[in-house]
Design a protein around this motif. Structure first.
Motif, PDB file in Angstrom:
ATOM      1  N   VAL A   1       0.838  -1.197   0.000  1.00 24.88           N
ATOM      2  CA  VAL A   1       0.000   0.000   0.000  1.00 24.88           C
ATOM      3  C   VAL A   1       0.875   1.250   0.000  1.00 24.88           C
TER       4      VAL A   1
ATOM      5  N   SER B   1      -1.814   0.871  10.343  1.00 25.95           N
ATOM      6  CA  SER B   1      -2.926   1.070   9.400  1.00 25.95           C
ATOM      7  C   SER B   1      -2.590   0.485   8.028  1.00 25.95           C
TER       8      SER B   1
ATOM      9  N   VAL C   1      -4.553  -2.763   6.112  1.00 25.46           N
ATOM     10  CA  VAL C   1      -5.084  -2.725   4.749  1.00 25.46           C
ATOM     11  C   VAL C   1      -4.448  -3.820   3.904  1.00 25.46           C
ATOM     12  N   GLU C   2      -3.129  -3.969   3.990  1.00 21.30           N
ATOM     13  CA  GLU C   2      -2.454  -4.994   3.210  1.00 21.30           C
ATOM     14  C   GLU C   2      -2.914  -6.397   3.596  1.00 21.30           C
TER      15      GLU C   2
ATOM     16  N   LYS D   1      -5.831  -7.191   4.850  1.00 20.11           N
ATOM     17  CA  LYS D   1      -7.203  -7.337   4.354  1.00 20.11           C
ATOM     18  C   LYS D   1      -7.197  -7.620   2.855  1.00 20.11           C
TER      19      LYS D   1
END
Length: 75
Positions: free
Chosen positions: A7, A63, A67-68, A70
């Motif tokens: 990300v 954070s 995200v990564e 997920k």
């Protein structure tokens, strides 16, 4: 073989490295999470990050890692 997309690579480039420390920390958080099921800030000291680096980068790195993780679980 293509390298995994991070990300942090979406918000930085080769000349702009301001997010790279958080990106490295996010990678460590992902690795610890995969190995242990979760990662706490103090776990990063054993991965070579200083307490000051953890304080400075933890929130963004955590954070990014979330995200990564997920995205990696999506089919």
């Amino acid at each position: 073989m293509m390298a995994a997309l991070r990300v942090v690579d979406l918000v930085s480039d080769d000349q702009d490295k301001r997010y790279e420390p958080a990106g490295r920390m996010a990678a460590a958080i992902i690795k610890v999470t995969q190995e242990q099921g979760a990662c706490l800030p103090q776990d990063l000291n054993q991965r070579g990050f200083t307490p000051d680096e953890v304080v400075k980068h933890w929130h963004l790195a955590n954070s990014l890692a979330a995200v990564e993780l997920k995205l990696s679980r999506q089919p």
